[in-house]
Design an enzyme around this catalytic site. Structure first.
Site, PDB file in Angstrom:
ATOM      1  N   GLU A 176     -74.421  26.852 -39.577  1.00 44.94           N
ATOM      2  CA  GLU A 176     -74.998  27.290 -38.300  1.00 44.94           C
ATOM      3  C   GLU A 176     -76.370  27.945 -38.457  1.00 44.94           C
ATOM      4  OE1 GLU A 176     -72.252  29.770 -36.189  1.00 44.94           O
ATOM      5  OE2 GLU A 176     -70.669  28.288 -36.213  1.00 44.94           O
ATOM      6  N   TYR A 231     -67.099  25.790 -30.158  1.00 42.03           N
ATOM      7  CA  TYR A 231     -66.115  26.659 -29.492  1.00 42.03           C
ATOM      8  C   TYR A 231     -66.169  26.516 -27.975  1.00 42.03           C
ATOM      9  CZ  TYR A 231     -65.696  28.881 -34.037  1.00 42.03           C
ATOM     10  OH  TYR A 231     -65.482  29.100 -35.368  1.00 42.03           O
TER      11      TYR A 231
END
Ligand code: IFM
Length: 446
Positions: free
Chosen positions: A185, A310
Site C-alpha cells: 500500500e 476493504y
C-alpha cells in the site's frame, strides 16, 4: 468489450451467498492470511533491532489512540511457533508477512544484523515444515528511523538503500522463499505520511509527497531487478490498495476531487509500475523528480498484482487543498462495519474486474477483512458474526468477479491476529484469532 467499459452489465450481488453448481475458483487457488512486522512482532529493542519511524511516532503524545505502541504488539517475535501452529490448524496454504527492515539492517544500510535475519530463517523454516508457503513483503511501512533522518522517501537515495536491503533479504531467504512483494500500500504511507501528516514522518508538504511517490516507485523497480537476480524461480508482485474513489456529493466539484483521489490512491503507483506512465492528471507534478530512464526502471515485469480492499473511499472538493481533494467520510446512510467502514461487496467485485482489465496480471487479494471493537465473553470467546457476514459477502463478490472473467488466484484474510492498527492502536481488531493483550493468549474467533 472490457468489463471496465460495461459496469452497468454487471449483476447485482444477492444478499445471501447462493449455492453454486461448482466452485468457480481455480483448483490451485491460494487461501492465506496476512500480517505485518510492526503490527505483530513486538521485541522492539531486542537482538539488535534498530528503531523504525513508527517507534518514534508512537512515542509522540496524541499520535496513537490510548498511547499504544508496537513495542510488544502480539509478541510474535517470541511466539511465532504458536502462530505457525494456528495457521496450520486454520488450514491455510500461504502466509503473507513482512520483514522489518530495521530488524535486519538496524541503521537501514551497512552491516546486516545476524540475529534479525536468523528470526526470519526460523519463521520461514517453521512455515515450510507446516506445509505453508511463505509470502514475503519487503516493506509494510516500518522505515528505519536512521533513513528518515537522512530524508526518508523524499531522498532519491532511499531507492538504492531499498534495493540493497532487498539484496540482503533475497540472498538470505531466496533459497526457500519464492513469493516476494516489494511494498504494501505505497499510496497509504506516502499520502498519510507526507501530505496529511497522519503517519510518520507527519509531513504536510506537496513537494516531499511527490518526491516520495517517485522514489518509492523507483525503489520498487530496482528491487524487482534485484529479486529476479537473486531468487531462482521468483514470483514477484506489488501490493496496492484499490478502492473506488467516489465523490461524497454528486456535484461537479466533488466529482473532480474524486478523480484526483483516484489518481493518488489507486494509480500513482500501479500505473507507472505496471503500465510505465503516471496518470495524466499528476504527470506534471511528478516531472520535477522523474529523470531520464526512470519510468523504464520503474516499469519492470511483475508476475502478479496484490490487491488490498476493504471499502470505497470518498473525496470532497477543498479549495485549500494542494492535491485537489480532501479526504471525506462515507455518506451517512452507507452500511458500515463495526468500526465505521463502508460495506459494499459489489465495489470489491468491480475493483477486481477493473484491475484485471487495466493491468492484465493475475491478481491475489492480499488483504481483506473486517475491523471491530470486540469484547470477549467470560470464557475468552468472540462470536464475531458481523465479520463472518462481511467475509461471506466479500468472498461471494470475489466469486462473481471470477465468474465474470477476473483472473483472481488467491485470497489472504486480514488479519491472522488482532494487532496494532496504526493510529487506532489496539482498539480496532481485525484478527480472525483474538489476542488477549495482557496474557498474549490466542483464541480463534467464531
Ligand atoms: O492494518 C492495516 C494494514 O496494515 C494495511 N491495510 C489495511 C489494514 C487495516 O487497516
Amino acid at each position: 468489450m472490457t468489463h471496465a467499459a460495461d459496469p452497468a452489465a454487471r449483476p447485482t450481488l444477492s444478499k445471501t451467498p447462493s449455492p453454486r453448481p461448482r466452485d468457480p475458483l481455480r483448483p490451485d487457488f491460494v487461501w492465506g492470511a496476512s500480517t505485518s512486522s510492526y503490527q505483530i512482532e513486538g521485541a522492539a529493542r531486542e537482538d539488535g533491532r534498530g528503531e523504525s519511524v513508527w517507534d518514534l511516532f508512537c512515542r509522540q503524545p496524541g499520535r496513537i489512540q490510548n498511547g499504544d505502541t508496537g513495542d510488544v504488539a502480539c509478541d510474535h517475535y517470541h511466539r511465532y511457533r504458536e502462530d505457525v501452529a494456528l495457521l496450520r490448524d486454520l488450514g491455510v496454504g500461504a502466509y503473507r508477512f513482512s520483514i522489518a527492515w530495521p530488524r535486519v539492517l538496524p541503521s537501514g544500510r551497512g552491516s546486516p544484523n545476524e540475529a534479525g535475519l536468523a528470526f526470519y530463517d526460523r519463521l520461514v523454516d517453521g512455515l515450510l515444515s507446516a506445509g505453508i508457503e511463505p509470502w514475503v513483503c519487503l516493506y509494510h511501512w516500518d522505515l528505519p528511523q536512521a533513513l528518515q533522518e537522512a530524508g526518508g522517501w523524499a531522498n532519491r537515495d532511499c531507492a538504492s538503500w531499498f534495493a540493497d536491503y532487498a539484496r540482503v533479504v533475497a540472498s538470505r531467504l531466496g533459497d526457500r522463499v519464492k513469493r516476494f512483494a516489494t511494498f504494501n500500500e505505497p499510496s497509504v504511507f506516502t499520502l498519510f505520511g507526507y501530505a496529511f501528516g497522519w503517519h510518520p514522518p507527519a509531513a504536510d508538504d506537496a513537494a516531499s509527497h511527490h518526491a516520495a511517490i517517485h522514489h518509492v516507485n523507483l525503489a520498487h523497480g530496482m528491487a524487482i531487478d534485484v529479486l529476479r537476480d537473486y531468487v531462482i524461480g521468483a514470483s514477484l508482485g506489488a501490493i496496492h490498495n484499490m478502492q473506488p474513489a467516489r465523490p461524497v456529493q454528486a456535484t461537479p466539484e466533488d466529482r473532480a476531487a474524486a478523480r484526483m483521489l483516484d489518481c493518488y490512491w489507486n494509480r500513482a503507483f500501479a500505473d507507472p509500475q505496471m503500465r510505465g506512465a503516471y496518470p495524466d492528471a499528476i504527470a506534471s507534478r511528478m516531472a520535477p523528480f522523474c529523470r531520464d530512464g526512470d519510468l523504464e526502471r520503474i516499469h519492470r515485469p511483475a508476475d502478479w498484482l496484490g490487491i488490498n480492499h476493504y471499502s470505497p473511499v470518498y473525496a470532497r472538493a477543498d479549495s485549500a487543498s494542494r492535491l485537489g481533494f480532501a479526504w471525506s467520510d462515507a455518506p451517512a446512510d452507507a452500511p458500515r462495519s463495526p468500526i465505521g467502514w463502508q460495506i459494499d461487496p459489489a465495489a470489491f467485485r468491480d475493483v477486481l474486474l477493473d484491475a484485471c482489465d487495466r493491468y492484465g496480471l493475475p491478481i491475489y487479494v492480499t488483504e481483506n477483512g473486517a475491523g471491530a471493537v470486540e469484547l470477549a465473553d467470560a470464557s475468552g470467546a468472540i462470536d464475531d458474526r458481523e465479520r463472518i457476514a462481511y467475509l461471506a459477502a466479500y468472498l461471494e463478490a470475489l466469486e462473481e468477479a471470477t465468474v465474470l472473467g477476473a483472473d483472481v488466484r488467491g485470497y489472504f484474510v486480514w488479519s491472522l491476529l488482532d494487532n496494532f492498527e496504526w493510529g487506532a492502536g489496539y482498539a480496532n481488531r481485525f484478527g480472525i484469532v483474538r489476542v488477549d493483550l495482557t496474557t498474549q493468549a490466542r483464541t480463534p474467533k467464531a
